[in-house]
Scaffold this motif. Structure first.
Motif, PDB file in Angstrom:
ATOM      1  N   LEU A 186      47.313  44.589   5.349  1.00 43.59           N
ATOM      2  CA  LEU A 186      48.251  43.473   5.173  1.00 43.59           C
ATOM      3  C   LEU A 186      47.616  42.352   4.351  1.00 43.59           C
ATOM      4  N   LEU A 187      46.341  42.084   4.595  1.00 44.74           N
ATOM      5  CA  LEU A 187      45.652  41.053   3.814  1.00 44.74           C
ATOM      6  C   LEU A 187      45.523  41.496   2.359  1.00 44.74           C
ATOM      7  N   GLY A 188      45.415  42.797   2.142  1.00 45.45           N
ATOM      8  CA  GLY A 188      45.387  43.322   0.774  1.00 45.45           C
ATOM      9  C   GLY A 188      46.716  43.110   0.066  1.00 45.45           C
ATOM     10  N   ILE A 189      47.812  43.346   0.787  1.00 41.23           N
ATOM     11  CA  ILE A 189      49.145  43.108   0.205  1.00 41.23           C
ATOM     12  C   ILE A 189      49.292  41.625  -0.143  1.00 41.23           C
ATOM     13  N   ALA A 190      48.894  40.750   0.779  1.00 44.43           N
ATOM     14  CA  ALA A 190      48.995  39.308   0.531  1.00 44.43           C
ATOM     15  C   ALA A 190      48.172  38.926  -0.693  1.00 44.43           C
ATOM     16  N   ASP A 191      46.973  39.465  -0.777  1.00 48.56           N
ATOM     17  CA  ASP A 191      46.077  39.201  -1.907  1.00 48.56           C
ATOM     18  C   ASP A 191      46.721  39.652  -3.222  1.00 48.56           C
ATOM     19  N   ALA A 192      47.339  40.815  -3.217  1.00 42.39           N
ATOM     20  CA  ALA A 192      47.978  41.341  -4.430  1.00 42.39           C
ATOM     21  C   ALA A 192      49.180  40.481  -4.824  1.00 42.39           C
ATOM     22  N   LEU A 193      49.942  40.006  -3.834  1.00 44.84           N
ATOM     23  CA  LEU A 193      51.103  39.160  -4.134  1.00 44.84           C
ATOM     24  C   LEU A 193      50.649  37.828  -4.744  1.00 44.84           C
ATOM     25  N   LEU A 194      49.556  37.251  -4.239  1.00 43.64           N
ATOM     26  CA  LEU A 194      49.020  36.016  -4.822  1.00 43.64           C
ATOM     27  C   LEU A 194      48.607  36.243  -6.275  1.00 43.64           C
ATOM     28  N   ASP A 202      42.022  32.563  -2.840  1.00 40.80           N
ATOM     29  CA  ASP A 202      41.519  31.983  -1.597  1.00 40.80           C
ATOM     30  C   ASP A 202      42.514  30.990  -0.974  1.00 40.80           C
ATOM     31  N   LEU A 204      45.082  31.477   0.795  1.00 43.05           N
ATOM     32  CA  LEU A 204      45.522  31.814   2.149  1.00 43.05           C
ATOM     33  C   LEU A 204      44.394  31.721   3.181  1.00 43.05           C
TER      34      LEU A 204
ATOM     35  N   GLN B 171      56.882  33.482  -3.555  1.00 43.41           N
ATOM     36  CA  GLN B 171      56.017  34.671  -3.460  1.00 43.41           C
ATOM     37  C   GLN B 171      54.825  34.376  -2.537  1.00 43.41           C
ATOM     38  N   ALA B 175      53.662  36.306   0.897  1.00 39.33           N
ATOM     39  CA  ALA B 175      52.264  36.689   1.141  1.00 39.33           C
ATOM     40  C   ALA B 175      51.777  36.119   2.474  1.00 39.33           C
ATOM     41  N   PRO B 220      40.647  42.897  -0.287  1.00 38.56           N
ATOM     42  CA  PRO B 220      40.790  43.754   0.896  1.00 38.56           C
ATOM     43  C   PRO B 220      41.033  45.236   0.572  1.00 38.56           C
ATOM     44  N   PHE B 221      41.805  45.506  -0.472  1.00 38.04           N
ATOM     45  CA  PHE B 221      42.064  46.919  -0.789  1.00 38.04           C
ATOM     46  C   PHE B 221      40.776  47.677  -1.118  1.00 38.04           C
TER      47      PHE B 221
END
Lengths: 266, 266
Positions: A186-194, A202, A204, B171, B175, B220-221
């Motif tokens: 989930l943190l990876g998805i958030a990172d990708a959306l940012l 950083d 979030l 967006q 996230a 994270p990914f």
């Protein structure tokens, strides 16, 4: 004699992240890592170096000439049965696997050895040092003397030592997948959306830190926030529209929101 | 004059968690919170107390006799349009909403006021103090003078002040739902699974801390671990079997595992 001063001879089977982190920790705690085996000799050598351990490779380790108090099986879960069967063990060797998922009954196939579990509940990386003192070590053994030995070994590394039966440990392992592997995703998805929105990655960090501090200090279900638990239908729809370029994440968004609502509904 | 020494007159509309945390922070930063409005007078009084603010209630706030440099709209997203329309605003009042999801265009319906956004990217609780200095404040305004005022106000609270356009902010908000709301839900599931197995609920704390430290220090990914990314089919099946008593969590387990595998496959 204090338990902390007991010194054991340990053999590590496997040279992955768990073995690589266990080897120096065991040496620092005063134990003798006598040998490290891995299918690939070079991997075993990397783990063995600097702690005076012998490295050896090959597909079927012959351990009959390498006496030890405990043999720690640190290979991937799906490789464990084959290694256990292929290895030549000293008679009545104590062999403990380090897996959250595998049952103690794994050892039923090898009646000539004594089986145990030595499961460190932590995520291990190649490039991050582990604070072993805080890592919960979950132990299991059919025999009380074996459990005593594993307990003494565990206490020399960590202040968190528990006896956990197979069924409990397997449920703990599922819980760890949710709390660690899925959370990271989930943190990876958030990172990708940012990154997609050209926002600093950083941004979030304070939110994530506070979320975790809160969830670790109160039952997480009681402090749930966000559009799903508020049944804020307009925001939920707008978010799913925004995720249309990522159908898998949109699907996850819907499932997680529904699960939050179902949980709140009791 | 330094920006940090600018002192503004602020009116808060709403008395939920955001208003309750903003009110004392604004007062500490030297601003004058002149009034707090909430539909429920008692809620407004609770936020207003101790900072010298006037509290008032009722369904349609009449703000024409309460001049202020900025009116901060801290009501739930789905209530914002109605409050905006029902309130009687001083001519050309600067009104900023505090929502991650609502567009700046929300204010197009009220041409007599100046619209802005003052979005604190944090999760707020009734019983936990917020470290405002670290909270990213995401600002937006059509007018540069309004943006300058919001920036000065924001900088008096936080070291992290950003101008973020509506599409970016929305967006960012999605996230944040993944990183905060959904993460909390996963930790809730883990907590419930531990309780079911009669295991101490703080057992996962070191694992969660390390997971987060790792995910915040590397993409994270790139540090994903667990049975899904290893394609450890036996463990994945065993975990889903263990979750059969919780069909919604079993479903989530499958979806999240598939998403991890899809992400790794590129």
């Amino acid at each position: 004699m204090e338990q902390a001063s007991l010194q054991f001879r340990v053999v590590l089977l496997g040279a992955g992240r768990v073995a690589a982190q266990l080897a120096p920790a065991l040496a620092r705690a005063g134990h003798s890592v006598v040998a490290v085996w891995s299918r690939t000799l070079a991997s075993a050598q990397q783990v063995a170096q600097g702690i005076g351990a012998t490295a050896f490779g090959g597909s079927a380790p012959d351990l009959r000439s390498i006496p030890a108090d405990v043999y720690l099986l640190c290979v991937p879960d799906d490789a464990a049965p084959a290694v256990l069967a292929a290895a030549k063990w000293p008679r009545h060797a104590l062999v403990a696997h380090t897996s959250g998922a595998l049952p103690l009954a794994l050892f039923a196939a090898c009646p000539a050895i004594r089986g145990g579990v030595f499961y460190p509940l932590q995520t291990f990386s190649a490039n991050r040092a582990v604070d072993w003192a805080t890592v919960p070590l979950c132990l299991e053994a059919a025999d009380d003397a074996d459990l005593a030995l594993l307990t003494a070994l565990a206490r020399s590394l960590s202040q968190q030592v528990l006896v956990v039966a197979t069924a409990q440990r397997q449920q703990l392992h599922v819980a760890a997948v949710f709390a660690c592997n899925f959370t990271n995703h989930l943190l990876g998805i958030a990172d990708a959306l940012l990154a997609e929105a050209n926002l600093p990655t950083d941004l979030l960090t304070p939110l994530v830190r506070e979320t975790i501090d809160k969830a670790l200090s109160q039952p997480p279900f009681t402090v749930q926030t966000g559009p799903a638990i508020r049944h804020d239908v307009a925001t939920l729809l707008a978010h799913r529209r925004l995720l249309q370029a990522h159908p898998a994440w949109e699907e996850l968004y819907g499932r997680l929101s529904a699960s939050i609502q179902a949980q709140a509904a009791g």
